[in-house]
Write a protein that holds these residues in place. Structure first.
Motif: not given
Length: 303
Positions: A43-49, A190-198, A215-228
């Motif tokens: 998983x990456x961006x939008x994993x919790x939406x 602006x800021x985008x943060x996604x964390x999926x914890x399992x 097992x405890x593990x998490x997929x994550x993504x941190x990024x910046x929206x450019x508006x386009x």
């Protein structure tokens, strides 16, 4: 004698081989046969939406490769090892109109198709076919325009091909119960943060009387929206095995897996509602697993 022990240790790390499961290719891990049922880092961006009510399809495509095995202290195991894995996994998501505890009820299923090759000390084996299917219910919450979360309970079924004597297996031969909590903060400018914890509760492999540790593990993504429509940043996963494996009821010592993976990631959201994420992950701080890297792409399309 040390050489024999090292080869035996490597065989345990490969064991049933590299498990390529769910939505992407996963590398060799600790637990039985050096594998995990969930595809770490899928998983990456939008994993919790969760999207609005309706039917959605996703396609996960990945390539994983590894050329070394790491031991309990991070040392390289002195064996000739190589693994290459490709996977494509369609996912169907149905978000219903039904509200439960203030969240939208959804049901999903992931059906992975895997192409795997493992080489160890002059031996080689390839397999292609269906991996272990992931399915389960979920509740999606929208706390604000930018903050979203999902609570889910996934089940991983032993549907993939497995033989206890094989070097390469694309199934684990046991069920997994996996509670999930995912959170997404989304700002197109602006800021985008996604964390999926399992957390994985691995059940017993009846063919070997082996129960892999939790097992405890998490997929994550941190990024910046450019508006386009574009978001650029980094992503990866973190894994820590929390309990020991058990073989015939006895505890297996010095076998807990650990990995941190990180690499560049991007997301593009179209005006028509589909979006695409892509990333490259390099594994590091590896314990009792193969060390490698992966390329992953995820496409989401509404019906």
């Amino acid at each position: 004698m040390k050489a024999v022990f090292r080869v035996a240790r490597a065989s345990h790390l490969c064991g049933a081989g590299l498990s390529l499961l769910a939505a992407s290719s996963a590398g060799v891990h600790a637990t039985e046969g050096g594998g995990s049922s969930y595809p770490m880092g899928a998983e990456s961006y939008m994993s919790g939406a969760m999207p609005p009510p309706g039917l959605y399809t996703q396609f996960f495509v990945s390539h994983y490769e590894a050329d070394s095995l790491r031991g309990n202290h991070g040392e390289k195991v002195p064996v000739d090892f190589r693994a290459r894995a490709n996977a494509i996994a369609p996912r169907l998501i149905w978000v219903t109109e039904q509200q439960v505890l203030g969240g939208n009820l959804a049901i999903h299923a992931i059906v992975p198709l895997v192409d795997l090759k493992v080489e160890l000390n002059g031996q080689s084996q390839s397999k292609q076919g269906l991996g272990d299917i992931i399915f389960g219910p979920a509740l999606g919450f929208h706390h604000s325009e930018k903050l979203h979360s999902i609570v889910a309970l996934d089940f991983i079924a032993p549907s993939g091909d497995y033989d206890r004597g094989d070097l390469a297996n694309i199934g684990r031969n046991y069920w997994v119960v996996e509670p999930v909590v995912a959170v997404s903060y989304i700002d197109p400018n602006g800021l985008n943060v996604d964390v999926k914890t399992m957390y994985d509760f691995n059940l017993r492999n009846k063919a070997t009387d082996y129960r892999s540790g939790q097992e405890l593990h998490a997929d994550y993504a941190v990024g910046w929206g450019l508006g386009n429509g574009w978001v650029v940043g980094v992503g990866g996963y973190i894994l820590q095995q929390t309990t020991d494996d058990r073989q015939d009821g006895d505890r297996v010592e010095d076998n807990k897996g650990r990995t941190i993976a990180i690499g560049p990631s991007v997301k593009y959201t179209s005006e028509k509602g589909w979006f695409l994420t892509a990333k490259w992950e390099q594994e590091t701080q590896v314990r009792n697993r193969a060390e490698g890297n992966a390329y992953r792409v995820k496409l989401t399309i509404p019906f």
